[in-house]
Design a protein around this motif. Structure first.
Motif, short mmCIF file in Angstrom:
data_model
loop_
_atom_site.label_atom_id
_atom_site.label_comp_id
_atom_site.label_asym_id
_atom_site.label_seq_id
_atom_site.Cartn_x
_atom_site.Cartn_y
_atom_site.Cartn_z
N THR A 281 47.46 47.30 39.59
CA THR A 281 46.73 47.99 40.65
C THR A 281 47.43 47.89 42.00
O THR A 281 47.42 48.86 42.78
CB THR A 281 45.31 47.41 40.76
OG1 THR A 281 44.63 47.58 39.52
CG2 THR A 281 44.51 48.10 41.87
N LEU A 282 48.06 46.76 42.27
CA LEU A 282 48.58 46.49 43.61
C LEU A 282 50.09 46.65 43.75
O LEU A 282 50.61 46.67 44.87
CB LEU A 282 48.19 45.07 44.03
CG LEU A 282 46.70 44.77 44.12
CD1 LEU A 282 46.48 43.29 44.37
CD2 LEU A 282 46.02 45.61 45.20
N GLU B 79 51.65 49.18 46.24
CA GLU B 79 51.34 49.06 47.67
C GLU B 79 51.77 47.73 48.27
O GLU B 79 51.87 47.62 49.50
CB GLU B 79 49.85 49.27 47.92
CG GLU B 79 48.95 48.28 47.20
CD GLU B 79 47.48 48.60 47.34
OE1 GLU B 79 46.89 48.17 48.35
OE2 GLU B 79 46.93 49.28 46.45
N LEU B 80 52.00 46.73 47.43
CA LEU B 80 52.34 45.40 47.92
C LEU B 80 53.59 44.88 47.22
O LEU B 80 53.89 45.25 46.09
CB LEU B 80 51.20 44.41 47.66
CG LEU B 80 49.83 44.72 48.27
CD1 LEU B 80 48.83 43.67 47.82
CD2 LEU B 80 49.90 44.79 49.78
N ASP C 285 54.37 39.95 49.97
CA ASP C 285 53.04 40.01 50.58
C ASP C 285 52.09 39.03 49.91
O ASP C 285 51.23 38.43 50.57
CB ASP C 285 52.45 41.43 50.46
CG ASP C 285 53.28 42.47 51.16
OD1 ASP C 285 53.60 42.27 52.35
OD2 ASP C 285 53.63 43.48 50.52
N ARG D 113 38.92 46.79 39.88
CA ARG D 113 38.87 47.38 41.23
C ARG D 113 38.17 46.48 42.25
O ARG D 113 38.70 46.28 43.36
CB ARG D 113 38.20 48.75 41.18
CG ARG D 113 38.13 49.42 42.55
CD ARG D 113 37.49 50.79 42.47
NE ARG D 113 38.33 51.74 41.76
CZ ARG D 113 37.98 53.00 41.54
NH1 ARG D 113 36.80 53.45 41.96
NH2 ARG D 113 38.80 53.81 40.90
N ALA E 87 40.44 43.60 43.18
CA ALA E 87 41.55 44.08 44.00
C ALA E 87 41.10 44.34 45.43
O ALA E 87 41.84 44.06 46.38
CB ALA E 87 42.16 45.34 43.38
N ALA E 88 39.90 44.87 45.59
CA ALA E 88 39.37 45.12 46.94
C ALA E 88 39.20 43.80 47.70
O ALA E 88 39.52 43.71 48.89
CB ALA E 88 38.04 45.86 46.86
N ARG F 254 42.62 42.64 48.78
CA ARG F 254 43.08 43.41 49.95
C ARG F 254 42.43 42.91 51.23
O ARG F 254 43.07 42.84 52.29
CB ARG F 254 42.78 44.89 49.75
CG ARG F 254 43.61 45.58 48.68
CD ARG F 254 43.37 47.08 48.70
NE ARG F 254 44.05 47.76 47.62
CZ ARG F 254 43.45 48.12 46.48
NH1 ARG F 254 42.16 47.84 46.28
NH2 ARG F 254 44.14 48.75 45.54
N GLU F 255 41.15 42.58 51.17
CA GLU F 255 40.47 42.05 52.35
C GLU F 255 41.06 40.73 52.80
O GLU F 255 41.26 40.49 54.00
CB GLU F 255 38.97 41.87 52.05
CG GLU F 255 38.21 43.17 51.90
CD GLU F 255 36.79 42.95 51.44
OE1 GLU F 255 36.41 41.77 51.21
OE2 GLU F 255 36.03 43.94 51.30
N LEU G 6 44.10 39.74 52.27
CA LEU G 6 45.44 40.01 52.79
C LEU G 6 45.37 40.60 54.19
O LEU G 6 46.17 40.25 55.08
CB LEU G 6 46.19 40.94 51.85
CG LEU G 6 47.66 41.21 52.21
CD1 LEU G 6 48.45 39.90 52.28
CD2 LEU G 6 48.28 42.15 51.19
N ALA G 7 44.42 41.49 54.44
CA ALA G 7 44.26 42.06 55.78
C ALA G 7 43.94 40.97 56.80
O ALA G 7 44.48 40.97 57.92
CB ALA G 7 43.16 43.12 55.77
#
Length: 228
Positions: free
Chosen positions: A51-52, A55-56, A120, A212, A215-216, A219-220, A222-223
């Motif tokens: 999934t990632l 993008e990463l 990342d 999903r 993964a969300a 992402r949070e 990582l942000a």
């Protein structure tokens, strides 16, 4: 090269020792995945990579007692190039290498960053362990604990540090609930009682889009890491 190998194991929620590499650049976010044998840790790692990966820049460290089985599975599934997957053979109980003596795992993480970085995200998968397994905060920044419905709907109620203190609890294989007589709503309630405000996700990782929500969550994290 080794960074901060003298950090003792500390309780979940304690500060991360360092976020920087020797050259001053920010190191990769490290997320540990623990849980009992067969709960779906490796399947979760594989699904997150698929999934990632577009993008990463990410890499994986796996832990097994005497084999490279989990790393070999990820290689067969071609979830990442071979140079982005490292295997640690712990030679002892899996929790030892993720909580008590983290040097082998920390070396694997650092070697990956030097070899294929900048990264990342690094996922560190524990070998199969019991409900007491936790990661040293000298090794990972956040930890996911994976259990599955086939283990019984009393697992969240029994607690243990993996269930109660992990940053994210994943209750996997929800698609099996009708076949094993498990009450998913009851599992969710028990997890909520044990974990308070900490999040719990009920998923079937191998189903389409099953990973999903995990993964969300990644992402949070990582942000937040990037903006810190």
């Amino acid at each position: 090269m080794h960074l901060d190998h003298d950090h003792p194991p500390v309780a979940p929620g304690a500060p991360v020792p360092t976020t920087r590499r020797p050259d001053g650049s920010r190191r990769a976010l490290r997320i540990g995945l623990g849980g009992p044998v067969g709960s779906g840790k490796t399947a979760t790692v594989a699904a997150l990579c698929r999934t990632l990966r577009e993008e990463l820049s990410l890499a994986v460290v796996t832990n097994d007692i005497y084999t490279r089985e989990d790393a070999d599975f990820l290689l067969r599934e071609a979830v990442l190039p071979e140079e982005r997957i490292a295997a640690v053979e712990t030679g002892a109980c899996p929790h030892t290498a993720i909580r008590d003596d983290i040097s082998a795992n920390l070396e694997a993480v650092e070697d990956l960053e030097e070899r294929v970085g900048p990264l990342d995200l690094v996922l560190v998968e524990s070998g199969g362990d019991n409900l007491t397994a936790t990661f040293s905060r000298g090794l990972v920044d956040h930890q996911i604990f994976v259990i599955d419905v086939a283990g019984g709907d009393d697992v969240p109620r029994k607690g243990g540090p993996g269930v109660t203190a992990s940053d994210l609890l994943v209750i996997n294989k929800t698609d099996l609930a009708p076949y094993v007589g498990v009450d998913l709503e009851g599992m969710a309630r028990d997890a909520g009682r044990q974990r308070g405000e900490l999040p719990t996700l009920l998923v079937a990782v191998r189903s389409p889009d099953g990973v999903r929500p995990i993964a969300a969550w990644v992402r949070e994290r990582l942000a937040a890491w990037r903006s810190a």
